[in-house]
Design a protein around this motif. Structure first.
Motif, PDB file in Angstrom:
ATOM      1  N   VAL A  28      34.174   0.309  33.177  1.00  0.00           N
ATOM      2  CA  VAL A  28      33.114   0.590  32.208  1.00  0.00           C
ATOM      3  C   VAL A  28      33.500   0.049  30.833  1.00  0.00           C
ATOM      4  O   VAL A  28      34.670  -0.209  30.553  1.00  0.00           O
ATOM      5  CB  VAL A  28      32.785   2.092  32.139  1.00  0.00           C
ATOM      6  CG1 VAL A  28      32.393   2.627  33.505  1.00  0.00           C
ATOM      7  CG2 VAL A  28      33.963   2.883  31.576  1.00  0.00           C
ATOM      8  N   CYS A  29      32.493  -0.100  29.982  1.00  0.00           N
ATOM      9  CA  CYS A  29      32.679  -0.743  28.671  1.00  0.00           C
ATOM     10  C   CYS A  29      32.540   0.214  27.495  1.00  0.00           C
ATOM     11  O   CYS A  29      32.540  -0.232  26.343  1.00  0.00           O
ATOM     12  CB  CYS A  29      31.656  -1.880  28.514  1.00  0.00           C
ATOM     13  SG  CYS A  29      31.751  -3.149  29.794  1.00  0.00           S
ATOM     14  N   ASP A  30      32.433   1.528  27.757  1.00  0.00           N
ATOM     15  CA  ASP A  30      32.122   2.449  26.662  1.00  0.00           C
ATOM     16  C   ASP A  30      32.894   3.757  26.714  1.00  0.00           C
ATOM     17  O   ASP A  30      32.493   4.737  26.089  1.00  0.00           O
ATOM     18  CB  ASP A  30      30.620   2.754  26.668  1.00  0.00           C
ATOM     19  CG  ASP A  30      30.187   3.535  27.908  1.00  0.00           C
ATOM     20  OD1 ASP A  30      30.897   3.498  28.936  1.00  0.00           O
ATOM     21  OD2 ASP A  30      29.129   4.190  27.854  1.00  0.00           O
ATOM     22  N   GLU A  31      34.000   3.808  27.433  1.00  0.00           N
ATOM     23  CA  GLU A  31      34.689   5.084  27.600  1.00  0.00           C
ATOM     24  C   GLU A  31      35.198   5.648  26.283  1.00  0.00           C
ATOM     25  O   GLU A  31      35.201   6.860  26.056  1.00  0.00           O
ATOM     26  CB  GLU A  31      35.849   4.908  28.586  1.00  0.00           C
ATOM     27  CG  GLU A  31      36.457   6.226  29.100  1.00  0.00           C
ATOM     28  CD  GLU A  31      37.640   6.719  28.274  1.00  0.00           C
ATOM     29  OE1 GLU A  31      38.149   7.808  28.565  1.00  0.00           O
ATOM     30  OE2 GLU A  31      38.050   6.023  27.313  1.00  0.00           O
ATOM     31  N   GLU A  32      35.624   4.770  25.379  1.00  0.00           N
ATOM     32  CA  GLU A  32      36.257   5.246  24.157  1.00  0.00           C
ATOM     33  C   GLU A  32      35.275   5.845  23.144  1.00  0.00           C
ATOM     34  O   GLU A  32      35.670   6.644  22.304  1.00  0.00           O
ATOM     35  CB  GLU A  32      37.024   4.094  23.489  1.00  0.00           C
ATOM     36  CG  GLU A  32      38.242   3.616  24.269  1.00  0.00           C
ATOM     37  CD  GLU A  32      39.377   4.630  24.284  1.00  0.00           C
ATOM     38  OE1 GLU A  32      39.187   5.772  23.819  1.00  0.00           O
ATOM     39  OE2 GLU A  32      40.451   4.282  24.786  1.00  0.00           O
ATOM     40  N   TRP A  33      34.007   5.423  23.197  1.00  0.00           N
ATOM     41  CA  TRP A  33      33.052   5.994  22.243  1.00  0.00           C
ATOM     42  C   TRP A  33      31.680   6.049  22.890  1.00  0.00           C
ATOM     43  O   TRP A  33      30.815   5.234  22.627  1.00  0.00           O
ATOM     44  CB  TRP A  33      33.019   5.208  20.931  1.00  0.00           C
ATOM     45  CG  TRP A  33      32.194   5.882  19.882  1.00  0.00           C
ATOM     46  CD1 TRP A  33      31.028   5.447  19.341  1.00  0.00           C
ATOM     47  CD2 TRP A  33      32.453   7.154  19.268  1.00  0.00           C
ATOM     48  NE1 TRP A  33      30.544   6.358  18.426  1.00  0.00           N
ATOM     49  CE2 TRP A  33      31.408   7.414  18.352  1.00  0.00           C
ATOM     50  CE3 TRP A  33      33.473   8.094  19.402  1.00  0.00           C
ATOM     51  CZ2 TRP A  33      31.363   8.582  17.578  1.00  0.00           C
ATOM     52  CZ3 TRP A  33      33.417   9.252  18.636  1.00  0.00           C
ATOM     53  CH2 TRP A  33      32.375   9.476  17.727  1.00  0.00           C
ATOM     54  N   ARG A  34      31.496   7.006  23.773  1.00  0.00           N
ATOM     55  CA  ARG A  34      30.219   7.185  24.471  1.00  0.00           C
ATOM     56  C   ARG A  34      29.564   8.463  23.978  1.00  0.00           C
ATOM     57  O   ARG A  34      30.144   9.541  24.058  1.00  0.00           O
ATOM     58  CB  ARG A  34      30.441   7.259  25.975  1.00  0.00           C
ATOM     59  CG  ARG A  34      29.149   7.438  26.770  1.00  0.00           C
ATOM     60  CD  ARG A  34      29.418   7.707  28.250  1.00  0.00           C
ATOM     61  NE  ARG A  34      30.261   6.685  28.829  1.00  0.00           N
ATOM     62  CZ  ARG A  34      31.393   6.947  29.489  1.00  0.00           C
ATOM     63  NH1 ARG A  34      31.814   8.194  29.633  1.00  0.00           N
ATOM     64  NH2 ARG A  34      32.119   5.959  29.992  1.00  0.00           N
ATOM     65  N   SER A  35      28.339   8.339  23.513  1.00  0.00           N
ATOM     66  CA  SER A  35      27.601   9.523  23.070  1.00  0.00           C
ATOM     67  C   SER A  35      26.429   9.842  23.998  1.00  0.00           C
ATOM     68  O   SER A  35      25.763  10.860  23.817  1.00  0.00           O
ATOM     69  CB  SER A  35      27.086   9.321  21.640  1.00  0.00           C
ATOM     70  OG  SER A  35      26.267   8.165  21.557  1.00  0.00           O
ATOM     71  N   ALA A  36      26.176   8.985  24.985  1.00  0.00           N
ATOM     72  CA  ALA A  36      25.091   9.210  25.943  1.00  0.00           C
ATOM     73  C   ALA A  36      25.664   9.801  27.230  1.00  0.00           C
ATOM     74  O   ALA A  36      26.868   9.734  27.475  1.00  0.00           O
ATOM     75  CB  ALA A  36      24.386   7.881  26.236  1.00  0.00           C
ATOM     76  N   PRO A  37      24.826  10.398  28.088  1.00  0.00           N
ATOM     77  CA  PRO A  37      25.312  10.923  29.371  1.00  0.00           C
ATOM     78  C   PRO A  37      25.892   9.804  30.239  1.00  0.00           C
ATOM     79  O   PRO A  37      25.414   8.670  30.224  1.00  0.00           O
ATOM     80  CB  PRO A  37      24.051  11.527  30.004  1.00  0.00           C
ATOM     81  CG  PRO A  37      23.128  11.798  28.858  1.00  0.00           C
ATOM     82  CD  PRO A  37      23.401  10.720  27.856  1.00  0.00           C
ATOM     83  N   PHE A  38      26.920  10.129  31.004  1.00  0.00           N
ATOM     84  CA  PHE A  38      27.548   9.175  31.918  1.00  0.00           C
ATOM     85  C   PHE A  38      26.616   8.955  33.112  1.00  0.00           C
ATOM     86  O   PHE A  38      26.198   9.911  33.766  1.00  0.00           O
ATOM     87  CB  PHE A  38      28.894   9.731  32.373  1.00  0.00           C
ATOM     88  CG  PHE A  38      29.743   8.756  33.128  1.00  0.00           C
ATOM     89  CD1 PHE A  38      30.138   7.566  32.557  1.00  0.00           C
ATOM     90  CD2 PHE A  38      30.159   9.043  34.421  1.00  0.00           C
ATOM     91  CE1 PHE A  38      30.947   6.667  33.241  1.00  0.00           C
ATOM     92  CE2 PHE A  38      30.964   8.167  35.120  1.00  0.00           C
ATOM     93  CZ  PHE A  38      31.356   6.970  34.530  1.00  0.00           C
TER      94      PHE A  38
END
Length: 375
Positions: A141-151
């Protein structure tokens, strides 16, 4: 140690430094599409020839699509390997890989491009025994470090037999190999302040100071910090933005706080401590994200025992405070094991590094767990 583990660990180790150098050479801060696409190109080139490549919409809008590398098999079990390609390091602070004695130093080396390299090696090893599984997949995945949306990927892999995540590995205090089977829940609390500006020299009393309100909110959050308490709660204000000029009462701003706990319910107790108003400035608090806790100790104990037998040395199920995407999968994939990547330190810091010797030992651990799963 079984022959397959030793042979494939040697193969992974022989390639690991060069592959890590190629991935770390790419600056890929979370949200940077170009950097993510470059990393995906490198990862795809390192995948086994039999793996089919698929792109999935990323959980976070505006990000590059995530990558899934799929291996078909003729057996019964489905195994998900898991990693992320993004880092927290801005382009201007990026460091390519340097070899410093026993350390491989570079941005994202341990969190988690080193783990990605081991995962890719494990996928190549699985390609040699397709009769032992129905499907093996590596999700990057490309957003693990700064994800604010549901996985978004949980439903897609629900019911798979195992999830193996390659975040950094660790040792026990006694020096035994450890993997992560327990993690705290993680929350990001966002507080927004709405005040009123005025001249800070001639009429400060006409303003409503958003900065002071946010400072009060930060103190209120910090006072809930109780790492030795029943929930092992940590509550740490981490980012505060307010004010644009030195001679103006700030009219707005925002505060971010990092929360970790054994229970997500504890986060709502913290939220309740944030005042709604300070000095006339309004405070609006909400969660930017909440990641679930993970506790797979009971479910994974037999697997780790079987893996240790194949490895010829102990593998201990341990805990860690940091968040991981493995926590999202654990409720629907009970056999979830994390911390299978190489050991190192300095994650998110300029001196981030992987211990060179751990590339071999952690590849052996990961392969032992896979071999036990396939038995």
């Amino acid at each position: 140690m079984s022959g397959w583990i030793a042979e494939q660990a040697a193969e992974i180790t022989a390639r690991a430094e060069r592959e890590l150098e190629a991935l770390v050479a790419v600056s890929s801060p979370s949200g940077d599409v170009h950097g993510a696409e470059e990393c995906i190109s490198v990862a795809s080139a390192l995948a086994p020839a039999a793996a089919a490549s698929e792109r999935l919409p990323c959980s976070s809008p505006g990000h590059a699509e995530d990558l899934v590398l799929r291996l078909p098999g003729t057996g019964a079990r489905r195994i998900l390997l898991l990693g992320h390609l993004d880092t927290v390091v801005a382009h201007e602070d990026h460091r390519p890989l340097l070899r410093e004695q026993d350390r491989l130093v570079g941005s994202g080396a341990v969190d988690m491009k080193g783990g990605d390299v081991v995962a890719l090696g494990v996928l190549r090893a699985l390609a040699l025994r397709p009769h032992d599984f129905a499907e093996a997949a590596l999700l990057l995945v490309c957003d693990e470090e700064w994800r604010s949306a549901p996985f978004t990927h949980v439903e897609r892999f629900e019911g798979w037999d195992a999830c193996l995540c390659f975040e950094a590995g660790q040792l026990t205090p006694d020096g035994d190999e450890a993997v992560v089977v327990r993690r705290k829940a993680a929350g990001t609390l966002h507080v927004r302040a709405v005040g009123a500006s005025s001249h800070s020299g001639s009429a400060p009393e006409r303003g409503r100071n958003a900065l002071l309100a946010l400072a009060a909110a930060a103190q209120a959050v910090a006072e809930t910090h109780d790492p030795s308490g029943p929930d092992r709660l940590t509550a740490v204000p981490t980012v505060l933005h307010s004010g644009d000029a030195f001679n103006v009462v700030p009219s707005g701003g925002e505060l971010f706080c990092d929360l970790r706990s054994d229970r997500t319910a504890a986060f709502h107790d913290v939220l309740g401590q944030v005042p709604r108003e300070v000095g006339g400035a309004e405070l609006h608090a909400e969660f930017a994200r909440i990641w679930p806790a993970m506790d797979a100790r009971e479910e994974t104990a037999p697997l780790l025992s079987a893996a240790a037998e194949r490895l010829g040395r102990p593998i201990v199920g341990a805990g860690r405070g940091g968040a991981s995407d493995a926590s999202h999968f654990a409720p629907s994939i009970p056999l979830t094991v994390d911390g299978l990547g190489p050991r190192g330190g300095g994650a998110h810091a300029p001196h981030e590094f992987v211990l060179r010797a751990s590339l071999r030992s952690r590849a052996e651990v990961a392969l032992a767990v896979v071999d036990a799963l396939l038995a």
